[in-house]
Design an enzyme around this catalytic site. Structure first.
Site, mmCIF file in Angstrom:
data_model
loop_
_atom_site.group_PDB
_atom_site.id
_atom_site.type_symbol
_atom_site.label_atom_id
_atom_site.label_comp_id
_atom_site.label_asym_id
_atom_site.label_seq_id
_atom_site.Cartn_x
_atom_site.Cartn_y
_atom_site.Cartn_z
ATOM 1 C CG HIS A 101 -1.954 1.058 1.188
ATOM 2 N ND1 HIS A 101 -1.676 2.359 1.514
ATOM 3 C CD2 HIS A 101 -3.266 1.027 0.830
ATOM 4 C CE1 HIS A 101 -2.783 3.086 1.365
ATOM 5 N NE2 HIS A 101 -3.754 2.293 0.951
ATOM 6 C CD GLU A 170 -2.962 2.414 -2.846
ATOM 7 O OE1 GLU A 170 -4.040 2.493 -2.259
ATOM 8 O OE2 GLU A 170 -1.910 2.065 -2.294
HETATM 9 P P1 13P Z 1 -8.939 7.317 0.402
HETATM 10 O O1 13P Z 1 -10.225 6.713 -0.090
HETATM 11 O O2 13P Z 1 -9.048 7.971 1.724
HETATM 12 O O3 13P Z 1 -8.333 8.200 -0.643
HETATM 13 O O4 13P Z 1 -7.901 6.093 0.601
HETATM 14 C C1 13P Z 1 -7.836 5.096 -0.367
HETATM 15 C C2 13P Z 1 -6.943 3.976 0.016
HETATM 16 O O5 13P Z 1 -5.874 4.179 0.573
HETATM 17 C C3 13P Z 1 -7.394 2.618 -0.300
HETATM 18 O O6 13P Z 1 -6.511 1.636 0.142
#
Ligand code: 13P
Length: 257
Positions: A101, A170
């Site tokens: 992550h 992400e």
């Molecule tokens: P947010 O939805 O707060 O941007 O975070 C997303 C995330 O880190 C999913 O693992």
């Protein structure tokens, strides 16, 4: 390149925000009849509370089809690694685990090589890895998004054979900020992710791999991402802390075609 969609997925990632009691209460609220999750047809739900809360949340979700548990991190070794939690240990309580992550990469020095070990440890233990990739703001501004993503995928999946997996895109600059990439850019990156998987694993071999978007997903924008041809679902941080919002996102994704 043809890609056959399977069930979509919504991952509710509570990070370090909820205690054991709060996690169990949130899961309980989510399953309440008023949110009607039993009507969800083609979307798998994964909750990732803290390590400590996994067992309690699992008890709350027992017997509910389509809801799985995941860990927010994993360690690849076993034995004398004080404070770590191995994939094998996790396999007793959950079926998914995050590997790399962006918050682990940022705050805990998860390098591409470490992420690769985590992915492999998950696979060996029979856990589906949620393998995370994504460029930071600097790379994005410099037009290096694809370069970063190619490096992260090639290193993170080095020596990995095709198997069930979630690849989670992400963009770091979109996490928890309320800023999001436009759907056209997201689709372009997700298509690129598929191309790299195709190169790595060969035609058709990436079928068990779901490519998922994360970054400031909310009830209002979830469907727009889930509807993209190369997106198989969303992961949600901030909005998932509210059972009501998480349920709304799950339904929005489930209905999105
Ligand atoms: P947010 O939805 O707060 O941007 O975070 C997303 C995330 O880190 C999913 O693992």
């Amino acid at each position: 390149m043809e890609y056959m969609k399977t069930n979509k997925i919504v991952i509710g990632n509570w990070k370090m925000n909820k205690s054991i009691r709060e996690s169990a209460a949130c899961a309980k609220e989510l399953l309440d009849a008023r949110y009607d999750l039993t009507s969800v047809k083609s979307t798998d739900i994964v909750l990732t509370p803290s390590f400590l809360a996994l067992n309690e949340v699992k008890k709350v979700c027992a017997g509910r089809n389509g809801i799985s548990l995941g860990a927010q991190d994993v360690y690849w070794g076993t034995g004398n690694y004080c404070g770590a939690v191995s994939a094998k240990m996790l396999s007793e309580v959950c079926s998914y685990a995050f590997a790399g992550h962006s918050e682990r990469r940022m705050h805990f020095n998860d390098t591409d090589e470490i992420v690769n070990r985590k992915v492999k440890a998950c696979i060996e233990a029979g856990i589906t890895p949620i393998f995370c990739i994504g460029e930071d703001e600097e790379a994005n501004n410099a037009g290096k998004t694809k370069e970063v993503i190619r490096r992260q995928i090639e290193s993170g999946l080095a020596g990995v054979r095709p198997c069930e997996m979630v690849v989670l895109y992400e963009p770091v600059w979109a996490l928890g900020t309320g800023r999001t990439p436009c759907t056209e850019d997201t689709e372009e990156i997700m298509r690129f992710v598929r191309e790299i998987l195709h190169e790595l694993f060969g035609a058709g071999a990436g079928r068990g791999i779901r490519a998922v978007y994360a970054g400031s997903v909310r009830p209002e924008n979830a469907a727009a991402y889930a509807r993209l041809p190369h997106v198989d679902g969303v992961a949600v941080g901030t909005a998932s802390l509210s059972a009501e919002k998480l349920a709304a996102i799950i339904h929005a994704v489930d209905r999105a075609v």
